[in-house]
Scaffold this motif. Sequence first.
Motif, PDB file in Angstrom:
ATOM      1  N   MET A 139      34.858  42.485  49.481  1.00  0.00           N
ATOM      2  CA  MET A 139      33.505  42.737  48.996  1.00  0.00           C
ATOM      3  C   MET A 139      32.586  41.536  49.260  1.00  0.00           C
ATOM      4  SD  MET A 139      32.957  44.927  45.533  1.00  0.00           S
ATOM      5  CE  MET A 139      34.546  44.506  44.921  1.00  0.00           C
ATOM      6  N   LEU A 140      33.179  40.331  49.085  1.00  0.00           N
ATOM      7  CA  LEU A 140      32.365  39.123  49.294  1.00  0.00           C
ATOM      8  C   LEU A 140      31.923  39.031  50.752  1.00  0.00           C
ATOM      9  CD1 LEU A 140      34.294  36.483  47.145  1.00  0.00           C
ATOM     10  CD2 LEU A 140      32.297  37.849  46.529  1.00  0.00           C
ATOM     11  N   GLU A 141      32.862  39.368  51.647  1.00  0.00           N
ATOM     12  CA  GLU A 141      32.567  39.353  53.086  1.00  0.00           C
ATOM     13  C   GLU A 141      31.428  40.342  53.395  1.00  0.00           C
ATOM     14  OE1 GLU A 141      32.585  38.009  56.600  1.00  0.00           O
ATOM     15  OE2 GLU A 141      33.867  37.130  55.072  1.00  0.00           O
ATOM     16  N   LYS A 142      31.556  41.523  52.798  1.00  0.00           N
ATOM     17  CA  LYS A 142      30.557  42.577  53.015  1.00  0.00           C
ATOM     18  C   LYS A 142      29.171  42.133  52.520  1.00  0.00           C
ATOM     19  CE  LYS A 142      30.670  47.552  52.881  1.00  0.00           C
ATOM     20  NZ  LYS A 142      31.413  48.721  52.442  1.00  0.00           N
ATOM     21  N   ILE A 143      29.155  41.498  51.367  1.00  0.00           N
ATOM     22  CA  ILE A 143      27.883  41.040  50.793  1.00  0.00           C
ATOM     23  C   ILE A 143      27.243  40.002  51.720  1.00  0.00           C
ATOM     24  CG2 ILE A 143      26.827  39.744  48.868  1.00  0.00           C
ATOM     25  CD1 ILE A 143      28.879  41.200  47.013  1.00  0.00           C
ATOM     26  N   ARG A 144      28.076  39.076  52.229  1.00  0.00           N
ATOM     27  CA  ARG A 144      27.544  38.045  53.155  1.00  0.00           C
ATOM     28  C   ARG A 144      26.913  38.689  54.371  1.00  0.00           C
ATOM     29  NH1 ARG A 144      31.423  34.331  51.377  1.00  0.00           N
ATOM     30  NH2 ARG A 144      33.102  35.328  52.525  1.00  0.00           N
ATOM     31  N   TRP A 145      27.624  39.700  54.911  1.00  0.00           N
ATOM     32  CA  TRP A 145      27.166  40.381  56.126  1.00  0.00           C
ATOM     33  C   TRP A 145      25.872  41.166  55.855  1.00  0.00           C
ATOM     34  CZ3 TRP A 145      26.558  45.484  57.747  1.00  0.00           C
ATOM     35  CH2 TRP A 145      26.385  45.637  59.130  1.00  0.00           C
ATOM     36  N   LEU A 146      25.850  41.892  54.736  1.00  0.00           N
ATOM     37  CA  LEU A 146      24.663  42.696  54.382  1.00  0.00           C
ATOM     38  C   LEU A 146      23.436  41.820  54.136  1.00  0.00           C
ATOM     39  CD1 LEU A 146      26.289  45.312  51.980  1.00  0.00           C
ATOM     40  CD2 LEU A 146      24.972  45.881  54.044  1.00  0.00           C
ATOM     41  N   LYS A 147      23.685  40.669  53.517  1.00  0.00           N
ATOM     42  CA  LYS A 147      22.579  39.739  53.238  1.00  0.00           C
ATOM     43  C   LYS A 147      21.898  39.301  54.527  1.00  0.00           C
ATOM     44  CE  LYS A 147      23.122  35.977  51.113  1.00  0.00           C
ATOM     45  NZ  LYS A 147      23.622  34.800  50.405  1.00  0.00           N
ATOM     46  N   GLN A 148      22.739  39.015  55.519  1.00  0.00           N
ATOM     47  CA  GLN A 148      22.203  38.581  56.815  1.00  0.00           C
ATOM     48  C   GLN A 148      21.450  39.726  57.483  1.00  0.00           C
ATOM     49  OE1 GLN A 148      25.375  37.013  59.124  1.00  0.00           O
ATOM     50  NE2 GLN A 148      24.327  35.064  59.438  1.00  0.00           N
ATOM     51  N   GLU A 149      22.098  40.901  57.479  1.00  0.00           N
ATOM     52  CA  GLU A 149      21.507  42.059  58.156  1.00  0.00           C
ATOM     53  C   GLU A 149      20.144  42.427  57.568  1.00  0.00           C
ATOM     54  OE1 GLU A 149      23.029  46.442  59.485  1.00  0.00           O
ATOM     55  OE2 GLU A 149      22.699  46.008  57.379  1.00  0.00           O
ATOM     56  N   LYS A 150      20.017  42.351  56.249  1.00  0.00           N
ATOM     57  CA  LYS A 150      18.768  42.769  55.580  1.00  0.00           C
ATOM     58  C   LYS A 150      17.808  41.597  55.352  1.00  0.00           C
ATOM     59  CE  LYS A 150      20.849  46.794  54.652  1.00  0.00           C
ATOM     60  NZ  LYS A 150      20.555  48.091  55.170  1.00  0.00           N
ATOM     61  N   ASN A 151      18.184  40.398  55.750  1.00  0.00           N
ATOM     62  CA  ASN A 151      17.424  39.180  55.435  1.00  0.00           C
ATOM     63  C   ASN A 151      17.093  39.141  53.936  1.00  0.00           C
ATOM     64  OD1 ASN A 151      16.068  36.765  55.671  1.00  0.00           O
ATOM     65  ND2 ASN A 151      14.150  37.705  56.316  1.00  0.00           N
ATOM     66  N   ALA A 152      18.189  39.160  53.146  1.00  0.00           N
ATOM     67  CA  ALA A 152      18.042  39.234  51.689  1.00  0.00           C
ATOM     68  C   ALA A 152      18.469  37.932  51.031  1.00  0.00           C
ATOM     69  CB  ALA A 152      18.903  40.376  51.147  1.00  0.00           C
ATOM     70  N   VAL A 153      17.876  37.671  49.876  1.00  0.00           N
ATOM     71  CA  VAL A 153      18.259  36.526  49.067  1.00  0.00           C
ATOM     72  C   VAL A 153      18.730  37.075  47.713  1.00  0.00           C
ATOM     73  CG1 VAL A 153      15.913  36.114  48.164  1.00  0.00           C
ATOM     74  CG2 VAL A 153      17.479  34.212  48.404  1.00  0.00           C
TER      75      VAL A 153
END
Length: 300
Positions: free
Chosen positions: A1-15
């Motif tokens: 899940m942590l890996e997924k969150i890191r990836w999604l954050k990058q993809e969506k340019n999210a903080v």
Amino acid sequence: MLEKIRWLKQEKNAVIIVHNYQRPEIQDIADFVGDSFALSQQAALTDADVILFCGVDFMAESAAILSPDKTVLIPDVDAQCPMAAMITREALITMKQRHPDAGVVCYVNTSAPVKAESDICCTSANAVEVVESLDYDEVIFVPDKNLARYAARFTKKTIIPWDGYCPTHHQILPRDILDAKEKHPGAEVLVHPECRPGVIDLADSAQSTEGMVRHARSSHSNEFIIGTESGMIHRLEKEFPTKKFYAVSDYTICPAMKMVTLPDVVRSLENLKHVVTIPDAVQERAKRALDRMLQVGATR
Ligand code: 13P
Ligand code: SF4
């Protein structure tokens, strides 16, 4: 899940912005963790496209008010602060009619329409300075009667409090502090200004949650009794692994602050849900009250 969150954050340019009371595993994925004042500052400054706010409703709303061009997400719409729900816009308008010569300070723990009816917002880190910043001798203070009474200790102005309170802090009794002191006689007592006056009287210091972090850093003490929501213990233990922190009781848990989980964060980033929107009619006036507060700054 942590890996997924890191990836999604990058993809969506999210903080990911997280309050000090959130679950430990949520604090651990934060780009920024702090108190209500610091989180408002972060929300106003970030250049990300998406702000994922792990906290309660009014915090995510404040982020949306301060950053109207960004997508602000709250992972669980049921994470609602019961104190914020204790005052409505209509009730505040009635109060203003009863006290036409008073200025209005609203704690950030309020809805956007209540902020829009206020002169200025405050947090627990700057309530005194905000009250003092107003050109009024009388000040309506909503919704927290305990924070209002705390601010009244430091000003000559007449404070007219609303009768609201935080259930998590208001349930802490002077007896709990005395019991904790008996168990940990060498510990310093830090409490939140949302606590009852009798609890604050027994403490060594009353601070916002970020103020507690600063206090623990500069203090020579190695043990602290913490009179606020239990999530704070994780934050403090992480910052100061050699110091000891004791929750004042087993019951200082805010259910709303514990709602967001890691699966909620994944779903929220994947589906860009739930987007926080502010009605046009209140956006500008609510922003003015928050901007004024940010200009005053924070000290506690
Ligand atoms: P602070 O973190 O700003 O001290 O706020 C406490 C609180 O109760 C937020 O809901
Ligand atoms: Fe609201 Fe109190 Fe929970 Fe903070 S701790 S969100 S003020 S109920």
